[in-house]
Design a protein around this motif. Structure first.
Motif, short mmCIF file in Angstrom:
data_model
loop_
_atom_site.label_atom_id
_atom_site.label_comp_id
_atom_site.label_asym_id
_atom_site.label_seq_id
_atom_site.Cartn_x
_atom_site.Cartn_y
_atom_site.Cartn_z
N MET A 808 0.86 -1.19 0.00
CA MET A 808 0.00 0.00 0.00
C MET A 808 0.89 1.23 0.00
N CYS A 809 0.62 2.12 -0.95
CA CYS A 809 1.50 3.28 -1.15
C CYS A 809 1.18 4.41 -0.18
N THR A 810 1.32 4.13 1.09
CA THR A 810 1.17 5.14 2.16
C THR A 810 2.25 4.88 3.18
N PRO A 811 2.63 5.87 3.98
CA PRO A 811 3.65 5.64 5.01
C PRO A 811 3.27 4.47 5.93
N GLU A 812 1.96 4.40 6.31
CA GLU A 812 1.52 3.30 7.18
C GLU A 812 1.66 1.96 6.45
N GLY A 813 1.33 1.97 5.15
CA GLY A 813 1.45 0.74 4.34
C GLY A 813 2.89 0.30 4.21
N TYR A 814 3.83 1.25 4.02
CA TYR A 814 5.25 0.90 3.92
C TYR A 814 5.74 0.28 5.22
N ALA A 815 5.39 0.90 6.36
CA ALA A 815 5.83 0.40 7.66
C ALA A 815 5.27 -1.00 7.91
N ARG A 816 4.00 -1.21 7.58
CA ARG A 816 3.39 -2.52 7.77
C ARG A 816 4.06 -3.57 6.88
N TYR A 817 4.35 -3.21 5.64
CA TYR A 817 5.01 -4.12 4.69
C TYR A 817 6.35 -4.59 5.25
N LEU A 818 7.15 -3.62 5.75
CA LEU A 818 8.46 -3.96 6.32
C LEU A 818 8.30 -4.84 7.57
N GLY A 819 7.26 -4.61 8.33
CA GLY A 819 7.00 -5.45 9.50
C GLY A 819 6.70 -6.89 9.11
N MET A 820 5.93 -7.06 8.03
CA MET A 820 5.61 -8.42 7.57
C MET A 820 6.86 -9.12 7.06
N VAL A 821 7.74 -8.37 6.38
CA VAL A 821 9.01 -8.96 5.92
C VAL A 821 9.84 -9.38 7.13
N GLN A 822 9.87 -8.51 8.14
CA GLN A 822 10.64 -8.80 9.36
C GLN A 822 10.17 -10.11 10.01
N ASN A 823 8.87 -10.36 9.99
CA ASN A 823 8.31 -11.55 10.65
C ASN A 823 8.18 -12.75 9.71
N ASN A 824 8.77 -12.60 8.49
CA ASN A 824 8.77 -13.71 7.51
C ASN A 824 7.36 -14.09 7.05
N ILE A 825 6.46 -13.14 7.08
CA ILE A 825 5.10 -13.41 6.58
C ILE A 825 5.12 -13.37 5.05
N ILE A 826 5.89 -12.43 4.54
CA ILE A 826 6.05 -12.33 3.08
C ILE A 826 7.53 -12.18 2.76
N ASN A 827 7.87 -12.38 1.51
CA ASN A 827 9.23 -12.13 1.05
C ASN A 827 9.28 -10.77 0.39
N MET A 828 10.36 -10.03 0.66
CA MET A 828 10.49 -8.69 0.09
C MET A 828 10.75 -8.76 -1.41
N LYS A 829 10.03 -7.95 -2.14
CA LYS A 829 10.26 -7.82 -3.57
C LYS A 829 11.14 -6.60 -3.79
N LYS A 830 12.11 -6.76 -4.72
CA LYS A 830 13.04 -5.66 -4.98
C LYS A 830 12.30 -4.40 -5.42
N ALA A 831 11.30 -4.56 -6.25
CA ALA A 831 10.55 -3.40 -6.76
C ALA A 831 9.85 -2.66 -5.61
N ASP A 832 9.32 -3.45 -4.66
CA ASP A 832 8.65 -2.83 -3.50
C ASP A 832 9.66 -2.05 -2.66
N ASN A 833 10.81 -2.66 -2.45
CA ASN A 833 11.85 -2.01 -1.65
C ASN A 833 12.32 -0.72 -2.32
N ASP A 834 12.50 -0.77 -3.65
CA ASP A 834 12.93 0.43 -4.38
C ASP A 834 11.89 1.53 -4.26
N GLN A 835 10.62 1.15 -4.31
CA GLN A 835 9.54 2.15 -4.21
C GLN A 835 9.58 2.85 -2.87
N ILE A 836 9.84 2.07 -1.83
CA ILE A 836 9.88 2.67 -0.47
C ILE A 836 11.09 3.59 -0.35
#
Length: 955
Positions: A808-836
């Protein structure tokens, strides 16, 4: 030849002592009227009646023994005419001579009466009053009475020389009713309504027969008898019987006490016996205690005031005799203490006195240097215990039972129902029963209880107005205008003198004076807690607690329903603050040259302290604010408090889930708040959890999230999470997750949900239904929060949630996305990381997004420290973090090389649980966090949430 020893007639003496008591009571009650005759002024130089008649008879040339005394002045008048008659009478009765009042006149002033009647013509009584700076109005003629002002009156019923209306000869007596119509009727009304005491009269005085005839005709057989002091003659049974038939009891002073060989001396001594307090101290204490006969509890202060009159002291719940008294005073006081606590001599009255003391806060008495315990009754009414235990369901049942059995002539029952309705918050019902009780007390002449009911009606009418209709509202407004001072002044004087304590209630002066005492005791308690002493004696906190209990019991047990007024609540708030501050103070001790000194603090809270904190705080936030002032981690409570908690928790749970009272609804959550600060055991914790499970809906979890969260953290620290407790927490969590799934808006108690999950240990397969609801409703934030605690099966289900990996392209969405990566819920995509990263670069200088940027950077920090292998382009991320101005980011990316002089303890509040676990493993972080926690704790600036984090992750 030896003098014959005087022996009093025991029966006569007893009769005269009883008469003295009646006269004394009438005097104190302003119900006594003195009739003053010529014998009173004898010592001032005035003639007796018989002496005056002898002088007139000599001038006329007749034998006074052959004629009626009234005829002899009449002879002189008939022979000489008015002018010479008046001049001669003024000469005989020394009109114009300078005469001084004698001691008997001063004693008349000491009687402090509203009305004095005299047949004397002199102004010696007026002079005696003037010499003492007292005011009295002489009434010498009817017109004086018509224009008299309120105040003390001297009725000169036979006129005086100044007004030339003196009554002396036969014609004056025959025409008295015509010439003194108003005064005669006034005197007769007094004779019919007051206790009359004749002094200075002899049986030969014509005035005596005239007045005694009035007494006989007015009083008859069924009204208060009059009394006369006969100071010159010996006892004569025939004379006594003659005057008794006229309605007058004659007291022959020579049979009352040893003859002093002078009528004036005998009269002076007799008056002194009436004025002087010579009664048995047991009688005096008994009389002073009588107003408390129907009290359920007697304020120790009032018991002490009575005993102090007899040199007996009361302090710290103990009766004793002070050493500073002189030898005779000390012996008398010690004898009296022995008498009070034995049943010899006046057993009924002694037993009554004991009963009053047992109903007070006095527990011990000292006698012969031995301290004895006072046995007290242990019986307690059911409704009283129900109030103290917050058992509102039982209180409701009792109210219904009492209503069925109510008796129209039982004010105690009405007052009891008024009190029950008050504690059940039915203030209109309480008001109605108070009205009923007030009328019943009034009819039964139970004056203290009547006045208390009037006080309640006045002050509690404001509470009743809230729930009243139009007509009742107007009535309540009028009740608030009741003049309690006027009500008090209308009480009989003797009762008023003995019931001054009632006025303290109506004006709240009982609370104001207590506030001063409690303030000083609080100061001493804090002084003992913060200083070191070589100490012997009772600690100040014990005296403070005793005095608070004493005041509370006095008002509570006697149904004085004023505890909601700020004059009272302020005292209990001061008490709570002091006890909490003293408990929070660490124990300190030292030993210098073999002498130990230490500070004095309470080891624990008592059940009464818990009751006060629940009763006198308005809601959980109010209580939490109070508790947070003292940075209390875990307050000790005594064994009785644990039993008390086990008793009240089910009561509050039952009422919270079934009752309708706002006050009791808050009480359960106030208890949850309190138990987060006190040292409870597993049994109590399990009861509290069961209560939360029954009472907590989603709104309650939202509203009381801080109280429940604090309790759970404290329970974790104290190792209270038993298997049973965890199962109950699971039930609470399931309800919470189920409701979160249904709610449209995000949960506002995320921290509480996380703590519930943490306390469960694992969100196992039994949560499948709740997790399905969350995934179906795409409650991604909640799923992310609980993920690390879930079983593998549940984690797989969460990972398959539709859209969970979408950025989700909002600050809250970015923080939540990174939290899910931290907890191994999802795998980080390079494109998502570049966008952030691109968003961070673009907004880095935009102050509008400063807080949002910091949140996203903090999320990156968490990710790097907890799960670094999951990140893409780590170098870019590290560069972004280092370029940021955020202090927390610089700390988290280099905890070992960070300059800890700039460390901010508040950063811990922004770290996730996983990050805090990682940080706590690093020695340098633990060391510096502990250092800063200690500094802030000692300066009393440590935040409660930081303390909880420190205790949970770093200790």
């Amino acid at each position: 030849m030896s003098k014959r020893k005087w022996k009093p007639d025991k029966q006569l003496k007893a009769s005269y002592e009883e008469a003295k008591k009646i006269i004394k009571d009438a005097m104190l009650n302003k119900n006594l009227v003195l009739f003053v005759g010529a014998g009173v002024s004898k010592n001032s130089g005035m003639p007796l009646w018989s002496e005056a008649v002898d002088q007139i008879a000599k001038a006329v040339g007749v034998d006074p023994n052959k004629f009626d005394n009234l005829k002899i002045p009449q002879f002189y008048y008939n022979d000489r005419g008015k002018k010479e008659y008046t001049q001669f009478m003024k000469q005989i009765f020394r009109y114009g001579d300078v005469l001084k009042p004698c001691e008997i006149h001063n004693q008349i002033v000491d009687f402090d009466l509203d009305t004095i009647i005299t047949t004397n013509y002199d102004n010696l009584i007026e002079q005696a009053f003037q010499n003492r700076n007292h005011v009295i109005q002489p009434i010498c003629q009817d017109s004086d009475l018509a224009y008299a002002q309120p105040g003390k009156k001297l009725i000169k019923m036979h006129g005086d020389f100044e007004h030339d209306d003196f009554v002396l000869k036969e014609d004056d007596y025959l025409n008295y009713s015509e010439n003194f119509k108003l005064i005669e009727n006034y005197v007769k009304s007094l004779v019919g309504s007051k206790v009359i005491l004749f002094i200075g009269y002899s049986f030969s005085d014509p005035d005596t027969k005239q007045i005694f005839t009035w007494v006989k005709n007015t009083l008859k057989d069924d009204v208060q008898r009059a009394y006369m002091l006969e100071v010159g003659q010996n006892f004569d049974r025939n004379v006594e019987q003659y005057y008794r038939n006229l309605g007058v009891n004659v007291i022959f002073t020579k049979s009352w006490f040893r003859d002093l060989h002078s009528p004036s001396n005998n009269l002076e001594h007799a008056l002194d016996l009436i004025l002087r307090d010579t009664e048995d101290p047991i009688e005096s204490i008994y009389d002073d205690f009588k107003p408390f006969a129907d009290f359920k509890y007697v304020y120790t202060k009032y018991v002490a005031q009575v005993l102090r009159k007899h040199n007996i002291s009361v302090e710290s719940g103990q009766i004793y005799v002070e050493n500073y008294l002189d030898k005779s005073q000390k012996k008398a006081a010690q004898r009296l203490v022995k008498r009070i606590f034995s049943n010899k001599n006046n057993p009924t009255k002694v037993s009554f006195i004991q009963g009053i003391i047992k109903k007070s806060g006095i527990d011990y008495y000292q006698i012969d240097n031995q301290i004895q315990k006072i046995d007290k009754p242990s019986d307690e009414e059911n409704w009283v215990r129900a109030v103290l235990d917050f058992d509102f369901m039982k209180l409701t049942d009792l109210r219904n039972t009492y209503e069925i059995k109510i008796n129209s002539d039982d004010p105690e029952q009405s007052m009891k129902l008024a009190a029950i309705d008050y504690y059940l918050e039915d203030y209109v019902g309480s008001y109605n029963y108070l009205q009923r009780a007030s009328w019943q007390y009034y009819r039964q002449k139970k004056l203290p209880q009547y006045f208390i009911s009037q006080v309640n009606l006045k002050y509690d009418s404001q509470l009743a107005k809230i729930n009243s209709n139009g007509e009742l509202y107007k009535e309540l407004d009028k009740k608030n205008e009741v003049d309690l001072d006027q009500t008090f002044e209308s009480l009989p004087v003797v009762e008023r003198n003995r019931m001054k304590f009632l006025r303290e209630l109506s004006s709240f002066s009982i609370s104001y004076s207590l506030f001063e005492n409690i303030y000083m005791r609080c100061e001493k308690t804090l002084d003992e807690a913060n200083s070191q002493f070589w100490f012997m004696g009772q600690p100040a906190y014990e005296s403070l607690r005793r005095e608070m209990k004493d005041f509370f019991y006095y008002e509570f047990y006697n149904n004085i329903l004023l505890d909601h007024y700020k004059e009272n609540t302020a005292i209990f708030h001061m008490y709570m603050r002091t006890i909490l501050s003293a408990v929070a103070t660490p124990t300190r001790a030292s030993n210098i040259h073999g002498i130990s000194s230490y500070n004095i603090t309470p080891e624990s809270l008592e059940w009464f302290d818990i009751f006060v904190m629940l009763r006198f705080t308005s809601d959980p936030r109010d209580l939490r604010k109070l508790l947070d002032q003292y940075e209390l981690a875990s307050i000790q409570i005594d064994k009785a408090s644990r039993k008390y908690l086990c008793k009240i928790i089910p009561n509050l749970v039952a009422d919270n889930s079934q009752g309708k009272r706002v006050y009791s609804k808050n009480l359960f959550w106030q208890l949850i708040c309190l138990c987060g600060y006190i040292k409870i055991d597993r049994d109590i914790f399990e009861l509290l959890l069961e209560g939360i499970d029954k009472c907590a809906n989603f709104k309650a979890l939202d509203r009381y999230r801080q109280e429940i969260n604090h309790l759970l953290i404290a329970a974790s620290q104290e190792d209270l999470l038993s298997k049973k407790a965890k199962e109950t927490i699971k039930n609470i969590l399931k309800k919470d997750l189920e409701q979160i799934a249904k709610e449209k808006n995000p949960s506002s108690h995320v921290e509480l949900t996380q703590e519930l999950v943490s306390c469960c240990d694992k969100v196992d397969d039994s949560f499948e239904s709740e997790v399905n609801s969350l995934t179906n409703n795409r409650k991604i934030d909640t799923l992310v929060d609980i993920y690390q605690y879930c079983s593998k099966k549940i984690q797989k289900k969460i990972c398959k949630t539709p859209g969970i990996s979408d950025l989700m392209c909002t600050p809250e969405g970015y923080a939540r996305y990174l939290g899910m990566v931290q907890n191994n819920i999802i795998n980080m995509k390079k494109a998502d990381n570049d966008q952030i990263i691109n968003w961070l670069k673009k907004q880095s200088k935009n102050k509008k997004y400063a807080n949002d940027i910091n949140d996203v950077i903090l999320a990156y920090c968490n990710l790097i420290l907890v799960n670094p292998q999951a990140i893409k382009d780590k170098e870019k991320v590290v560069r972004i973090i280092k370029d940021s101005t955020s202090g927390i980011s610089k700390w988290l990316t280099d905890v070992d090389g960070f300059d800890y002089s700039t460390f901010d303890l508040n950063w811990l509040l922004r770290c996730s649980g996983g990050l805090l676990i990682s940080l706590a493993k690093k020695p340098i972080v633990r060391k510096n966090v502990a250092k800063e926690v200690k500094r802030q704790f000692l300066s009393r600036t440590l935040d409660d949430q930081i303390l909880k984090i420190y205790m949970k992750y770093f200790v």
